[in-house]
Design a protein around this motif. Structure first.
Motif, short mmCIF file in Angstrom:
data_model
loop_
_atom_site.label_atom_id
_atom_site.label_comp_id
_atom_site.label_asym_id
_atom_site.label_seq_id
_atom_site.Cartn_x
_atom_site.Cartn_y
_atom_site.Cartn_z
N LEU A 131 0.85 -1.20 0.00
CA LEU A 131 0.00 0.00 0.00
C LEU A 131 0.88 1.25 0.00
O LEU A 131 0.62 2.21 -0.73
N ALA A 136 -3.80 4.01 -5.04
CA ALA A 136 -3.69 3.01 -3.97
C ALA A 136 -4.96 2.16 -3.91
O ALA A 136 -4.91 0.98 -3.57
N ILE A 137 -6.10 2.73 -4.24
CA ILE A 137 -7.33 1.93 -4.25
C ILE A 137 -7.29 0.90 -5.34
O ILE A 137 -7.64 -0.27 -5.14
N CYS A 149 -5.24 -1.80 -3.96
CA CYS A 149 -5.93 -2.65 -2.98
C CYS A 149 -6.89 -3.59 -3.69
O CYS A 149 -6.97 -4.77 -3.37
N ALA A 150 -7.65 -3.03 -4.63
CA ALA A 150 -8.66 -3.82 -5.32
C ALA A 150 -8.01 -4.96 -6.09
O ALA A 150 -8.52 -6.08 -6.13
N GLN A 176 -6.41 -9.31 -2.12
CA GLN A 176 -6.75 -10.74 -2.03
C GLN A 176 -5.59 -11.61 -2.51
O GLN A 176 -5.31 -12.67 -1.94
N TYR A 218 -18.18 -5.18 5.17
CA TYR A 218 -17.13 -5.52 4.22
C TYR A 218 -17.23 -4.71 2.93
O TYR A 218 -18.32 -4.37 2.48
N ARG A 219 -16.07 -4.45 2.38
CA ARG A 219 -15.97 -3.80 1.07
C ARG A 219 -15.93 -4.89 0.00
O ARG A 219 -16.67 -4.85 -0.95
N ASN A 220 -15.05 -5.85 0.21
CA ASN A 220 -14.96 -6.98 -0.71
C ASN A 220 -15.79 -8.15 -0.14
O ASN A 220 -15.53 -8.58 0.98
N ASP A 271 -14.58 -10.91 2.10
CA ASP A 271 -14.28 -10.67 3.51
C ASP A 271 -15.53 -10.70 4.39
O ASP A 271 -15.54 -10.23 5.53
N CYS A 287 -6.88 5.89 7.78
CA CYS A 287 -7.80 4.99 7.08
C CYS A 287 -9.00 5.74 6.50
O CYS A 287 -9.65 5.26 5.57
N HIS A 322 -12.04 5.01 4.00
CA HIS A 322 -13.13 4.37 4.76
C HIS A 322 -13.92 5.39 5.56
O HIS A 322 -14.67 5.03 6.47
N LEU A 358 -13.88 3.92 -5.95
CA LEU A 358 -14.50 2.95 -5.03
C LEU A 358 -15.85 2.48 -5.57
O LEU A 358 -16.17 1.29 -5.53
C1 HEC Z 1 -6.04 3.63 -0.39
C2 HEC Z 1 -7.33 3.34 0.19
C3 HEC Z 1 -7.38 2.60 1.49
C4 HEC Z 1 -6.80 2.95 2.69
C5 HEC Z 1 -5.94 4.16 2.99
C6 HEC Z 1 -7.23 1.94 3.63
N1 HEC Z 1 -8.02 1.00 3.02
FE1 HEC Z 1 -8.86 -0.63 3.87
N2 HEC Z 1 -9.53 -1.25 2.07
C7 HEC Z 1 -9.41 -0.54 0.88
C8 HEC Z 1 -9.91 -1.35 -0.21
C9 HEC Z 1 -9.98 -0.95 -1.67
C10 HEC Z 1 -10.34 -2.58 0.36
C11 HEC Z 1 -10.91 -3.79 -0.35
C12 HEC Z 1 -9.74 -4.71 -0.75
C13 HEC Z 1 -10.17 -5.97 -1.44
O1 HEC Z 1 -10.82 -5.89 -2.49
O2 HEC Z 1 -9.84 -7.05 -0.93
C14 HEC Z 1 -10.07 -2.47 1.80
C15 HEC Z 1 -10.34 -3.48 2.70
C16 HEC Z 1 -10.09 -3.40 4.04
C17 HEC Z 1 -10.38 -4.46 4.99
C18 HEC Z 1 -10.92 -5.85 4.67
C19 HEC Z 1 -12.39 -5.96 4.90
C20 HEC Z 1 -13.25 -5.45 3.75
O3 HEC Z 1 -13.98 -4.48 3.99
O4 HEC Z 1 -13.20 -6.02 2.64
C21 HEC Z 1 -10.03 -4.00 6.22
C22 HEC Z 1 -10.16 -4.73 7.54
C23 HEC Z 1 -9.50 -2.65 6.02
N3 HEC Z 1 -9.55 -2.33 4.71
C24 HEC Z 1 -9.01 -1.87 7.05
C25 HEC Z 1 -8.31 -0.69 6.84
C26 HEC Z 1 -7.63 0.02 7.91
C27 HEC Z 1 -7.65 -0.36 9.37
C28 HEC Z 1 -7.00 1.08 7.31
C29 HEC Z 1 -6.09 2.10 7.96
C30 HEC Z 1 -4.96 1.59 8.68
C31 HEC Z 1 -7.30 1.01 5.88
N4 HEC Z 1 -8.10 -0.07 5.64
C32 HEC Z 1 -6.85 1.94 4.95
C33 HEC Z 1 -8.87 0.72 0.74
C34 HEC Z 1 -8.14 1.37 1.71
#
Ligand code: HEC
Length: 199
Positions: free
Chosen positions: A50, A62-63, A66-67, A71, A93-95, A98, A148, A152, A166
């Motif tokens: 990330l 970054a998104i 992650c996307a 996984q 959950y986003r994905n 999860d 985060c 989020h 997103l």
């Molecule tokens: C750049 C954007 C970004 C940031 C910053 C970010 N996330 Fe996420 N997060 C995502 C995305 C996109 C997913 C879905 C990933 C996938 O498809 O598996 C995700 C998924 C998750 C999940 C897995 C559960 C789910 O909803 O699918 C957790 C837990 C999570 N994030 C926690 C955090 C935490 C805690 C932080 C801060 C420390 C954080 N994230 C920061 C983009 C972000």
């Protein structure tokens, strides 16, 4: 009738679902050590990648990262761990990968209740069964940090480009609207019970 029901529910909840009765102290210690190591490994993998994506192109990039990768990196870590399995799970959950099962949800609700009381434990261990095999599940709470919120947080305060990506990637996203300190979800580590036995 009402009375007997209210007595039954706590017994079911603690006696059956969140059972950890048959584990010795040594086995519990081992479960915590194995669980923590798996969580650290996954966390390090996700964080490093990330960080690189953020440097390259900010939050929208970054998104995409992650996307595409969250996984795959999880699967890579699990291949390396071999017998132990680690993943992230969230009630919002986003994905959809999860999404929690019934037991996950009970533990998440337990953590939420403890958090409200200001007594969030660092982990929780439960005995269960998976594909006919006895397993111990190690759960570790994941909390929301200010950083985060870029992805989020409250949509009204988020970067429109981030929101656009997103929406495109996750049309049924449940993982917006968090505040710092909230419980975002859990790390879940499934350990075959025989890994905890002596010898
Ligand atoms: C750049 C954007 C970004 C940031 C910053 C970010 N996330 Fe996420 N997060 C995502 C995305 C996109 C997913 C879905 C990933 C996938 O498809 O598996 C995700 C998924 C998750 C999940 C897995 C559960 C789910 O909803 O699918 C957790 C837990 C999570 N994030 C926690 C955090 C935490 C805690 C932080 C801060 C420390 C954080 N994230 C920061 C983009 C972000």
């Amino acid at each position: 009738m009402k009375r007997s029901l209210s007595l039954l529910i706590p017994v079911f909840f603690f006696g059956c679902v969140l059972s950890q009765k048959s584990l010795t102290e040594t086995e519990k210690d081992r479960a915590v050590r194995i669980g923590d190591a798996a969580v650290m490994k996954l966390m390090r993998e996700l964080k490093t990648n990330l960080g690189m994506a953020l440097k390259e192109g900010g939050f929208p990039k970054a998104i995409d990262f992650c996307a595409d990768k969250a996984q795959k990196l999880t699967q890579k870590v699990n291949r390396e761990l071999v017998v132990v399995k680690v993943k992230r799970v969230s009630d919002r959950y986003r994905n959809p990968t999860d999404k929690p099962d019934t037991l996950d949800l009970k533990v998440i609700n337990y953590f939420k209740e403890k958090l409200r009381e200001g007594k969030l434990p660092p982990y929780y261990i439960v005995e269960s069964e998976k594909n006919g095999e006895r397993v111990v599940i190690y759960y570790k709470p994941i909390r929301v940090a200010p950083f985060c919120l870029n992805c989020h947080g409250d949509p009204a305060r988020m970067n429109p480009e981030v929101l656009r990506v997103l929406k495109e990637r996750y049309p049924n996203d449940k993982a917006l609207g968090y505040r710092p300190g909230d419980l975002r979800g859990v790390f879940k580590v499934v350990i075959p019970e025989k890994e905890l036995k002596e010898g």
